[in-house]
Design an enzyme around this catalytic site. Structure first.
Site, PDB file in Angstrom:
ATOM      1  N   CYS A  55      -4.918   2.585  -3.690  1.00  0.00           N
ATOM      2  CA  CYS A  55      -3.689   3.118  -3.053  1.00  0.00           C
ATOM      3  C   CYS A  55      -2.537   2.130  -3.169  1.00  0.00           C
ATOM      4  O   CYS A  55      -1.667   2.070  -2.286  1.00  0.00           O
ATOM      5  CB  CYS A  55      -3.944   3.458  -1.578  1.00  0.00           C
ATOM      6  SG  CYS A  55      -5.200   4.719  -1.319  1.00  0.00           S
ATOM      7  N   GLN A  67      -4.976  -5.601   6.602  1.00  0.00           N
ATOM      8  CA  GLN A  67      -5.953  -6.487   5.976  1.00  0.00           C
ATOM      9  C   GLN A  67      -5.925  -7.891   6.562  1.00  0.00           C
ATOM     10  O   GLN A  67      -6.679  -8.757   6.104  1.00  0.00           O
ATOM     11  CB  GLN A  67      -5.695  -6.549   4.460  1.00  0.00           C
ATOM     12  CG  GLN A  67      -5.751  -5.214   3.752  1.00  0.00           C
ATOM     13  CD  GLN A  67      -7.099  -4.530   3.884  1.00  0.00           C
ATOM     14  OE1 GLN A  67      -8.115  -5.147   4.166  1.00  0.00           O
ATOM     15  NE2 GLN A  67      -7.114  -3.224   3.690  1.00  0.00           N
ATOM     16  N   ASP A 110       2.645  -4.571   7.276  1.00  0.00           N
ATOM     17  CA  ASP A 110       1.341  -3.913   7.248  1.00  0.00           C
ATOM     18  C   ASP A 110       0.291  -5.004   7.435  1.00  0.00           C
ATOM     19  O   ASP A 110       0.030  -5.796   6.528  1.00  0.00           O
ATOM     20  CB  ASP A 110       1.172  -3.189   5.912  1.00  0.00           C
ATOM     21  CG  ASP A 110      -0.240  -2.676   5.681  1.00  0.00           C
ATOM     22  OD1 ASP A 110      -1.089  -2.812   6.583  1.00  0.00           O
ATOM     23  OD2 ASP A 110      -0.496  -2.135   4.588  1.00  0.00           O
ATOM     24  N   HIS A 152       0.854  -1.182   0.000  1.00  0.00           N
ATOM     25  CA  HIS A 152       0.000   0.000   0.000  1.00  0.00           C
ATOM     26  C   HIS A 152       0.898   1.242   0.000  1.00  0.00           C
ATOM     27  O   HIS A 152       2.038   1.212   0.458  1.00  0.00           O
ATOM     28  CB  HIS A 152      -0.863  -0.040   1.264  1.00  0.00           C
ATOM     29  CG  HIS A 152      -1.977   0.952   1.309  1.00  0.00           C
ATOM     30  ND1 HIS A 152      -1.767   2.288   1.598  1.00  0.00           N
ATOM     31  CD2 HIS A 152      -3.319   0.802   1.160  1.00  0.00           C
ATOM     32  CE1 HIS A 152      -2.938   2.912   1.605  1.00  0.00           C
ATOM     33  NE2 HIS A 152      -3.893   2.049   1.339  1.00  0.00           N
ATOM     34  N   LYS A 210     -10.479  -0.583  10.428  1.00  0.00           N
ATOM     35  CA  LYS A 210     -10.639  -1.800   9.642  1.00  0.00           C
ATOM     36  C   LYS A 210     -11.089  -2.984  10.506  1.00  0.00           C
ATOM     37  O   LYS A 210     -11.329  -4.080   9.981  1.00  0.00           O
ATOM     38  CB  LYS A 210      -9.333  -2.129   8.913  1.00  0.00           C
ATOM     39  CG  LYS A 210      -8.965  -1.083   7.861  1.00  0.00           C
ATOM     40  CD  LYS A 210      -7.714  -1.447   7.109  1.00  0.00           C
ATOM     41  CE  LYS A 210      -7.254  -0.322   6.200  1.00  0.00           C
ATOM     42  NZ  LYS A 210      -8.164  -0.036   5.072  1.00  0.00           N
TER      43      LYS A 210
END
Length: 434
Positions: free
Chosen positions: A391, A218, A215, A139, A241
């Site tokens: 993104c 997700q 990251d 991202h 999220k």
């Protein structure tokens, strides 16, 4: 005498090891009961942000209405002490949820983006060990902070390619050197959706003396997380999220590594002492997490994320993973019947994630028009998806794809909603050919 008290929402239900009351869980997300232009909402944009459980909003509102004071590490009055206790309770809830060894490994940020910026500015590069490797799956929240460091001449930046939505471990082995200080690799791509072989990446990095930041934005909402067992050095995710408030997130780091970082975000609440000795100024910064939490923190955000975690824990981890995997498989099976589109990634990888993305091979299929079709042309439903580059410009450039359609799922989604989307796709495809 202050009598402020914050209770966990009475609507919270204890998780069951055998069963899950889907309807009761879904009913907590009131946005699903709302209409959009008098149409029923079907929400497949969870990778951007999850809808919010009612108890999260209630928790944040209750705190702001009934307290709203500073925590007790600045003010020392009784109300401040009670607020501080709530902050530390929330920090511990988050630490337990992600498998941190200590609440001191939890740094409050405004989200994944700020966490990555803090790390990029604070990492203690030494001597010739100034290489950073990121994957092309990243991202912009990961790519751009390190790109800016590269532009300033602070680091050398390398991009590791991916294959079919997975980081290429062979290419990583060829790229990494004894000059590599840090690897930044997503836990799960926000485009292809597939969960990455992070444990293998960590082994490769540590073998060369490099550290890893991931990251996990997700990954955390749909997987049982244990960062300590994984042995990742740093990780980041955003509260919204998981159904938490906007503008709040977490930088996780092993305690001894956090305390090696430079204090790049400084201000009130970050220093242990400031000494004036003639013309000399001596400053000693606090240990993590306080050394990175300058200024008044988003206390409502911390309490809201802790409550969102309690809601998420209502669904046993195995059931949550199974439910989302079934949704992913149903979407893949349905999309595979359309000859004019291409699904990104391999089915066996996608099943372990929560995202399915595709792009049209037929030039007559316009992604922007399809998005408008889902918004305006369906008779009874409004279907929210994500269309564009998400993104993740590096990945779209690598794959030579201008944009993609992304469906992202969470526990409140249903198989019937996927069928509605597939019917809509079929109707749009017929119109495009007409």
């Amino acid at each position: 005498m202050a009598r402020f008290k914050m209770e966990t929402s009475t609507k919270e239900k204890k998780p069951s090891r055998q069963a899950w009351d889907f309807d009761a869980f879904r009913s907590q997300f009131k946005a699903l009961d709302e209409t959009v232009d008098e149409k029923t909402l079907v929400y497949f944009d969870n990778a951007c942000t999850m809808l919010k459980p009612a108890s999260v909003s209630e928790t944040v509102a209750r705190f702001h209405l009934r307290a709203g004071a500073c925590g007790g590490k600045r003010s020392t009055h009784l109300l401040a002490q009670k607020v501080e206790a709530l902050i530390q309770e929330s920090r511990q809830e988050i630490a337990d949820f992600i498998g941190a060894e200590s609440a001191d490994e939890i740094v409050f940020t405004s989200g994944t983006t700020e966490a990555m910026n803090i790390l990029a500015r604070s990492f203690p590069y030494k001597g010739t060990r100034r290489e950073v490797i990121i994957s092309d799956l990243e991202h912009n929240a990961v790519f751009l902070p390190f790109y800016e460091s590269f532009q300033r001449g602070e680091i050398e930046l390398k991009i590791c390619p991916s294959r079919e939505g997975q980081i290429d471990l062979g290419a990583l082995e060829r790229l990494i050197t004894d000059k590599t200080a840090l690897l930044a690799v997503t836990s799960a791509s926000n485009v292809t959706g597939g969960v990455q072989p992070l444990s293998e990446v960590i082994k490769i990095a540590h073998r060369h003396g490099a550290l890893v930041i991931s990251d996990a934005a997700q990954y955390v909402p749909s997987h049982k997380v244990d960062f300590s067992a994984l042995n990742v050095d740093f990780a980041a995710f955003s509260g919204h999220k998981l159904g938490g408030p906007f503008g709040f997130g977490i930088l996780y780091g092993k305690a001894h590594l956090l305390n090696r970082l430079h204090s790049s975000k400084v201000g009130g609440g970050t220093v242990r002492s400031v000494l004036l000795n003639g013309s000399q100024i001596q400053i000693e910064y606090l240990d993590a997490p306080e050394r990175f939490e300058a200024g008044i923190q988003n206390i409502g955000g911390a309490l809201g994320l802790a409550q969102a975690i309690r809601v998420l824990k209502q669904v046993p981890a195995g059931i949550l993973r199974s439910h989302i995997a079934k949704l992913v498989r149903r979407a893949i099976n349905g999309l595979s019947k359309f000859s004019g589109i291409e699904i990104l990634g391999r089915t066996e990888d996608l099943i372990d994630g929560s995202i399915v993305s595709f792009y049209p091979k037929d030039p007559q299929f316009s992604i922007s028009d399809f998005n408008l079709f889902l918004n305006h042309e369906l008779p009874r439903h409004f279907i929210a998806i994500r269309a564009g580059e998400h993104c993740a410009h590096l990945l779209h450039q690598s794959y030579k794809i201008p944009n993609t359609v992304r469906l992202s799922f969470f526990a409140y989604n249903t198989p019937e909603e996927i069928d509605l989307f597939l019917d809509a796709l079929n109707a749009f495809a017929r119109e495009a050919k007409a």
